[in-house]
Design a protein around this motif. Sequence first.
Motif: not given
Length: 763
Positions: A327-330, A334-338, A7-9, A50-57
């Motif tokens: 994901p539930s929302c955008s 949340v933070p970007v990358d662990l 939904l959003g990154f 987001q590669t591999g997802l069927d649709l990307v925002p």
Amino acid sequence: MVTAHNLGFPRIGAKRELKFAQEAYWKGQSSREQLQAEGAHLRQQHWAEQTGLDLVPVGDFSFYDQVLDMSFTLGNLPARVRGFHGDALDNYFRVARGRSAQSTDDHTACCGGVAAGEMTKWFDTNYHYIVPEFDAGTSFTLDASRLLDQLAEARAQGVKAKPVIVGPVTYLSLGKSKDGTDKLTLLPALLAVYTQLLDTLAAQGVEWVQIDEPLLVTELDEHWRHAYNTAYHQLKTSKVKLLLATYFGPLLENGYLAANLPVAGLHIDAVRGREDVLPVLNLLPAHKVLSLGVIDGRNIWKTDLNAVLNWLEPIAERLGDRLWIAPSCSLLHVPVDLRSEQKLDAELQSWLAFAVQKLDELRVLATALREGRAAARDALDANRAALAARRASPRVHKPAVQAAVAKIGARLGQRDSAYVKRAPKQAAFLKLPLYPTTTIGSFPQTAEIRHARSEHKAGRLDDAAYQAAMKAEIQRSVREQEALGLDVLVHGEAERNDMVEYFGEQLQGYAFSQFGWVQSYGSRCVKPPILFGDISRPKAMTVEWITYAQSLTQRPMKGMLTGPVTILNWSFVRDDQPRSVSCKQLALAMRDEVLDLEKAGVRVIQIDEAALREGLPLRKAQWQEYLAWAVESFRITANGVRDETQIHTHMCYSEFNDIIEAIAGMDADVITIETSRSDMELLEAFEDFEYPNEIGPGVYDIHSPNIPTQEHIEQLMKKAAERIPAQRLWVNPDCGLKTRQWHEVIPALTHMVAAARALRAEA
Ligand code: GLN
Ligand code: ZN
């Protein structure tokens, strides 16, 4: 086959690259081209994640705010910036940030200063958007350039693009009518432009558009429900397929409305709105896609993938291709990358998922649903093991803490006597004049303080030298306050980096990330501490500092603490127990601190609850439940003291009408609030309720560099005294002074003390 989408990154960048690029541009240290290039670079990187997802925002990236972007797309600029010459990007930042009349940019002579757009919280998140402005003259004209440019950019990168826009009804509802115009009268004009926008996207060959309508998870009156029907019946003429996205809560009574709007698909938040899914499923017309937000976009924990699959598989069976997952929302929240974290221990890291990891989880779910769980066996097993370890970890579960929470009874949050009995006992010791003066806690966090802290953190300044530097600051602020003639002093909070982090660092059950930044507004980010385990306080946290400060003066020194509700609301919290339980654990830990301060001879203790109001649930129907445990938590922290000890609380906001009963229920002896900008009008809530205890309505707007005059402060206090008996009034600024400079603070407080003296003389 199930469709997996996002939904959003987060746009800020794993290392806050966007923040630094924005700020360099604003300071004139980089060019527009450099800023644009950094934006393009971030978008490219984020799409790659987001590669591999069927649709990307696409269109979720923003140089400031997605609602402001929408205002520009719709041509809804405030009149005060229309007619500006120059670049669209500069105009955009002018609305976002304002521009002072003394600005040095090219247009000062012709265009003068511009007030920034108002900012407010995006639903119940800590993200702030720029409020759209409406009036009777508002008209809309399409500017699709931003979306089209990003669409072209995404396609060039081979991204399966799904443009994201804020839906018309949510957009209208978030805006503010500046002249009393009924916003809904603007709907037809607004819809005409949305129609054009969708047609433009259709002409580009866009198949799906995500249209965000989180307003649908709130209580709607019939006019707004009607607006939904009007809007989506009009938009259905477009050739694109609309995915109507709702999030942040269950649809509840709006489920029927949402399921039946004429769109091609509906997204619901299946984390916060799990109970919604089956009813909506039964209501959903057979041609519609149902997108389920099964991964928490509001928290940082790993999803229990096996449990989600147990629940999801029968739904997938039933829906087939019509099931989408997300994901539930955008992931903006949340933070970007662990993977950026170098200092969190491996065990704790194994329990967490930031945005990038959440998308990995989504891919695992998609694989398991498409090819069977065996195809995702390793990932599912690893996930199960991590969650089992977290469930069993002695770092998380402390039987003694749980037992203490279980033992909480009504008596714990109860003062010995009512306020009327306590007040004279406190007065006998404190011997304060009428209109006593105080401040809210912090004094300027000077460059020297910040330098000492960073040197200490880097290991270049040893503990003893750091302590000495902080004590010198405390001494300075005590001397200044004595010279100013304030009645109740504070130590100034020099040693505190942040009012929540400072306590989190000393409590067990808390962890701190290095890069766990979340955008709050514009270039501003917050890094919420992570509350992961049962909370305990190994030792006193503030007593040494406060007793040191008290030793420097004969006047009463306020002990200064952050309350449990604020600590909770400004943290990432556990998802394995109710928020109320975490809050009570914090309350018990902070209670011990209050009692230690009292034991050390501190007779006035302030417990800040700056974030109590913002924790209110989106739906009013749930307010009572929240307020009940929030107020109880405060009472547990505060009310174990003797009658003679005076409890203050502080809240830096101004809307109390609808929560005044709860505020009174906290039973603090003194509450200080933000009022200076409202001209004391908001004291009405306290007046009408006949609020029984003492109040310090702020008389000095600490957000502004302006120095209030003595007359202005006197006037404000006189207005206050028309509403609240003078015997129960205090004189203080709106909030802490940490963002101000000493050369501003001294004259302002001089005027404040002089005003209090003048009022006493007249009384
Ligand atoms: N005691 C804190 C301070 O003065 C209160 C800050 C706040 O309410 N946000 O800084
Ligand atoms: Zn405040």
